[in-house]
Design a protein around this motif. Structure first.
Motif, short mmCIF file in Angstrom:
data_model
loop_
_atom_site.label_atom_id
_atom_site.label_comp_id
_atom_site.label_asym_id
_atom_site.label_seq_id
_atom_site.Cartn_x
_atom_site.Cartn_y
_atom_site.Cartn_z
N MET A 178 0.81 -1.22 0.00
CA MET A 178 0.00 0.00 0.00
C MET A 178 0.84 1.27 0.00
O MET A 178 0.38 2.33 -0.41
N LYS A 180 3.44 1.69 -1.74
CA LYS A 180 4.05 1.88 -3.06
C LYS A 180 3.11 2.70 -3.94
O LYS A 180 1.90 2.70 -3.74
N PRO A 181 3.66 3.39 -4.95
CA PRO A 181 2.79 4.24 -5.78
C PRO A 181 1.77 3.43 -6.58
O PRO A 181 2.04 2.32 -7.02
N ARG A 182 0.61 4.03 -6.75
CA ARG A 182 -0.44 3.53 -7.62
C ARG A 182 -0.95 2.15 -7.24
O ARG A 182 -1.21 1.31 -8.09
N PHE A 183 -1.16 1.93 -5.92
CA PHE A 183 -1.78 0.72 -5.43
C PHE A 183 -3.21 1.07 -4.99
O PHE A 183 -3.40 1.87 -4.08
N ASP A 184 -4.19 0.51 -5.67
CA ASP A 184 -5.60 0.79 -5.32
C ASP A 184 -6.03 -0.15 -4.21
O ASP A 184 -5.68 -1.34 -4.21
N TYR A 185 -6.82 0.37 -3.28
CA TYR A 185 -7.20 -0.43 -2.12
C TYR A 185 -8.54 0.03 -1.57
O TYR A 185 -8.83 1.22 -1.56
N SER A 186 -9.37 -0.91 -1.13
CA SER A 186 -10.55 -0.51 -0.36
C SER A 186 -10.85 -1.55 0.71
O SER A 186 -10.65 -2.74 0.51
N GLN A 187 -11.30 -1.08 1.86
CA GLN A 187 -11.79 -1.98 2.90
C GLN A 187 -13.11 -1.44 3.39
O GLN A 187 -13.28 -0.24 3.56
N PHE B 183 -13.35 0.52 10.44
CA PHE B 183 -12.99 1.76 9.75
C PHE B 183 -13.00 1.47 8.24
O PHE B 183 -12.22 0.65 7.76
N ASP B 184 -13.91 2.09 7.51
CA ASP B 184 -13.99 1.89 6.06
C ASP B 184 -13.00 2.82 5.36
O ASP B 184 -12.84 3.98 5.75
N TYR B 185 -12.38 2.31 4.30
CA TYR B 185 -11.34 3.08 3.64
C TYR B 185 -11.22 2.67 2.18
O TYR B 185 -11.35 1.49 1.85
N SER B 186 -10.99 3.62 1.30
CA SER B 186 -10.61 3.27 -0.07
C SER B 186 -9.64 4.28 -0.63
O SER B 186 -9.73 5.48 -0.31
N GLN B 187 -8.69 3.81 -1.40
CA GLN B 187 -7.79 4.70 -2.15
C GLN B 187 -7.73 4.21 -3.57
O GLN B 187 -7.66 3.01 -3.83
N GLN B 188 -7.83 5.15 -4.50
CA GLN B 188 -7.84 4.79 -5.91
C GLN B 188 -6.98 5.78 -6.68
O GLN B 188 -7.16 6.99 -6.56
N TYR B 189 -6.02 5.25 -7.44
CA TYR B 189 -5.22 6.10 -8.31
C TYR B 189 -5.88 6.16 -9.68
O TYR B 189 -6.35 5.13 -10.18
N PRO B 284 1.33 11.29 -9.66
CA PRO B 284 0.06 10.56 -9.61
C PRO B 284 -1.03 11.37 -8.89
O PRO B 284 -0.74 12.30 -8.14
#
Lengths: 420, 420
Positions: A178, A180-187, B183-189, B284
């Motif tokens: 996570m 590292k650049p450009r890693f998409d993630y959701s929880q 804890f809900d979370y999302s990250q998107q490039y 990015p």
């Protein structure tokens, strides 16, 4: 303390749970030198395992993966076939809805037994070793370096050709990706928690039909029960956390069961129900998605570490096991070239794991919404009718997911097309 | 080294960027004892700032927040009003599309200047102190404990009544909240990167119309330019990373500009364009959502730490500033009771910050798709017409977002209704 040197590439599997242990077998079979790092003690010798054992539904994808390492028959022999859903209505009426034809069934499996068998299988390979009580403290996934803390609490750096993160929904390996650049993630946590209860054997026999997955659909909440080999059932109650909090006393709990699951009380026994209910708080359920699954040619995620899903399609373990099988197939295709295999695994597998994640979330809504058996029965009849008139083009969604290896994302596309 | 004791509650603001510094002013005004921890050196004295300064579009929400701490006039005086979008077609044709009526304009502001002014404003409060070169190494958000590393590299634990995480898109405070249950979370490039270029003054004057936000929409990519006080423009080129990688040489870059932005080359100058283009790699853009924004009564996130958004609606800073203002309004309403105010901030504010995040992502698609000015002109005419016949019920989306404090999520609902 490392595994014996076969000259093959060195791989660290982080996590000795179901997917980690299975993966270790696949990689050891491929002549890799495999070190599995597992933070807990060996569950085969430890007196009690922390957390709770849940039984799991093993279906076709998981079985195909076990078959590839020669373990299918052994595992299947320790499971209880479930050939139908048994819907319990509020009035106590029960309706059985078969999963498919007579050869199509899923298996209720003990997580703990399966994990023990898989760990023993790993250790049957001279080029594989499981390091229990070894925690991953950090890793440099780009360089293949892991820092592990053994029982002596002295951090040790070890370099591998490949790091495989099978360390579950709260993966430490993934936490490093996570950054590292450009890693998409959701929880995403769902509003429901779950709690395990027990229906013991009755006069030495199963207290309900054994070859069924029992379901009590009640709209806002739901209970299911899976048979165990010892003739008990493990029940799982799914309910919003707020509802759990509304039941602080024995009186409240019995009242709630009387109102919603009256037929379950005599099966569980009042005292045992109350003891189980207050043993542990309700547990949360998380849905995790990420992309990509790999970093360069040194690190890859599989199983819950790559895609924790909610349990409402019974595919969590099966999807994780199929990850290992798909990876194994790609390693064959690319002749063990990790620099080709890892990006291809992300490209090929992510749409499928995201699809089963979405389907599981969809089922989370659907299963609760249909309070009685009519919807289940109607779906079943409709599917049978359509399948009868178009046997090659119309395959029910559940059949595609549980009894074939049709790619998950293709199953979703076909299903959406069939719905129209 | 702490701020002078006012007897008020103690608060740690993590991050001395735009939102952190503004928040510190709001809290200091409220008589809290405020410590701001900023990892970088003081940008007012440091020789060069790392990273790149971008100019920002300040609109109504941001201005209202600045007004509440008495800084609006000072900041506005250092901005360049932008009254219209200026669409540059491929043929070189330019079309101006006003943002609203003559009193409705946005302001091009220098991020660096604004940050300096805000830091000076923080230090005007005797009960507030900015600790530069102090990095948050970890925190225990439930107990209000932060561990900071000062220039001496000795970790120090400090306990606060409130920790406010304003530490940006890659927030350390948020990383600690992520470890807590539910804890809900999302990250998107997004696939696009951005790069800054410059149009210098021409004969001491602006080389293009100064009171406009210039846009070169080109489908897969897009360039914009905002005016600076020194009569230059800062251009931002948005383009998929793969496209950037397809331009490795001076020849490729000039060819690309000749084909797509021919009118920009003489304005930038060939040599300066090439120097700027290869100065830094494309950066990015990340979109981050989370929920809740708070943990119990000791920790809250605001600004990019709570909701990093893509920059295509020009609302990133404005949404962050409005967070501070909303929090301030809730603190009034709940008489500084953090145990009531923090949960209410999450409940009230999250739908709005998620709405502006979605709108920004929507504009990311829309702005590029409409290659020429016709769509922009048509939207403008349609909106004017509808607003003229239904002045109180029909307000264009852009107007609601940029020139009112209608809650973001209400603006989206009204817009969806208006579209029908």
């Amino acid at each position: 303390m490392a595994s014996s040197d076969t000259g093959g590439p060195r791989v660290a599997v982080i996590g000795g749970g179901l997917v980690g242990a299975l993966n270790a077998c696949f990689l050891a079979k491929r002549n890799f030198q495999v070190d599995v790092y597992e933070a807990r003690e060996d569950i085969r010798v430890a007196k009690s395992t922390r957390g709770r054992s849940i039984n799991l539904a093993l279906s076709y994808r998981g079985r195909q993966a076990l078959k590839a390492i020669g373990l299918e028959d052994q595992v299947v022999s320790k499971g209880v076939p479930m050939r139908a859903r048994m819907i319990h209505s509020l009035s106590g009426k029960k309706s059985a809805i078969p999963y498919g034809n007579s050869s199509q069934y899923i298996l209720s499996i003990s997580r703990e037994k399966l994990n023990k068998d898989l760990l023993t299988a790993v250790e049957s390979y001279p080029n594989a070793k499981v390091h229990f009580g070894h925690k991953l403290s950090k890793c440099h996934p780009e360089e293949g370096v892991v820092t592990v803390l053994g029982p002596d609490q002295v951090p040790r750096d070890v370099t591998y050709d490949l790091i495989v993160g099978c360390d579950g929904a709260y993966s430490t390996v993934r936490a490093h990706l996570m950054k590292k650049p450009r890693f998409d993630y959701s929880q995403q946590y769902i509003p429901h928690g779950y709690m395990e209860l027990t229906i013991p054997p009755k006069n030495g026999e199963y207290a309900m039909e054994p070859n069924c997955l029992h379901i009590w659909p009640r709209n806002a909440f739901m209970m299911i029960a899976l048979p165990n080999m010892d003739k008990s059932f493990t029940c799982t109650l799914f309910m919003p956390f707020e509802e759990f909090e509304n039941l602080p006393t024995n009186y409240d709990v019995l009242n709630f069961f009387q109102k919603n699951f009256p037929d379950a009380i005599p099966l569980m026994g009042e005292q045992a129900l109350l003891r189980d209910f207050f043993l542990l708080p309700a547990q949360p359920m998380i849905s995790v998605k990420c992309s990509p699954f790999h970093l360069k040619s040194h690190c890859v995620l599989m199983g819950d570490a790559a895609h924790a899903i909610v349990p409402f399609f019974g595919q969590g373990m099966n999807a994780g096991f199929e990850d290992c099988l798909v990876f194994d197939e790609l390693m064959d295709k690319f002749n063990n070239d990790l620099s080709l295999c890892l990006p291809e695994f992300s490209r090929f597998r992510i749409p499928d794991d995201h699809a089963i994640s979405d389907l599981s979330m969809y089922n989370y809504i659907e299963m609760r919404a249909h309070v009685n058996s009519r919807w289940f029965l109607f779906q079943r009849l409709l599917n049978r009718f359509l399948h009868a008139i178009m046997p090659s083009t119309f395959i029910p969604l559940y059949t595609m997911v549980a009894f074939t290896r049709i790619r998950y994302h293709e199953a979703v596309l076909r299903w959406q097309w069939q719905k129209r």
